[in-house]
Write a protein that holds these residues in place. Sequence first.
Motif, PDB file in Angstrom:
ATOM      1  N   GLU A 196      -6.879   0.103   1.528  1.00 60.21           N
ATOM      2  CA  GLU A 196      -7.374   0.711   0.285  1.00 60.21           C
ATOM      3  C   GLU A 196      -8.496   1.717   0.547  1.00 60.21           C
ATOM      4  O   GLU A 196      -8.639   2.686  -0.184  1.00 60.21           O
ATOM      5  N   HIS A 197      -9.310   1.454   1.566  1.00 58.98           N
ATOM      6  CA  HIS A 197     -10.451   2.321   1.854  1.00 58.98           C
ATOM      7  C   HIS A 197     -10.441   2.714   3.322  1.00 58.98           C
ATOM      8  O   HIS A 197      -9.990   1.951   4.175  1.00 58.98           O
ATOM      9  N   ARG A 248       0.832  -1.204   0.000  1.00 57.25           N
ATOM     10  CA  ARG A 248       0.000   0.000   0.000  1.00 57.25           C
ATOM     11  C   ARG A 248       0.868   1.257   0.000  1.00 57.25           C
ATOM     12  O   ARG A 248       0.642   2.177  -0.778  1.00 57.25           O
TER      13      ARG A 248
END
Length: 164
Positions: A102-103, A15
């Motif tokens: 990611e969120h 990430r």
Amino acid sequence: MSERPNAFVTHTLDRTRSLEGTPLASFSRRALAWLTDFTIVASGALLWRIVIGDGQGSFSPFGSISGLIAIVAYFGLATYWGHGQTPGKKLFGIQVISISHEHLSLWHCIERALGYAASTLEAGFGFWQYFIHHNRQTVHDRIAETIVIRKLKTPAPVQTEPAA
């Protein structure tokens, strides 16, 4: 059954690598977005006090538990429902993103909103850490594992006419 090694294993490396080079939001945009959002929550609270008629007609966010809850609820929920953008952040073209997921989860957003209290300690030094941290993270960003990026406008897709 395989044993897990007794060593630290990073879960965010992919990430963080994917975020390499992402343009970060400027301090002025962040401050103006925060002031805009604070004005919204203070105006809403003031309107509420006028409607319920408690006679005070003022809003002291730091003078009551209900004021603090209103601020945390506004910043936490607005960030979550806005996918990292409160109305102020949207107005100034910036967005909060997670450096580990990611969120943004609801908890990340509430945690970040609660982190504003930590940033205000010691005369607001947590906010000023923007200028000394290599990723421009304030205390509340580091608590919630977030960064604030400049949301670049994506060009509209070009439609091509079918060949005749």
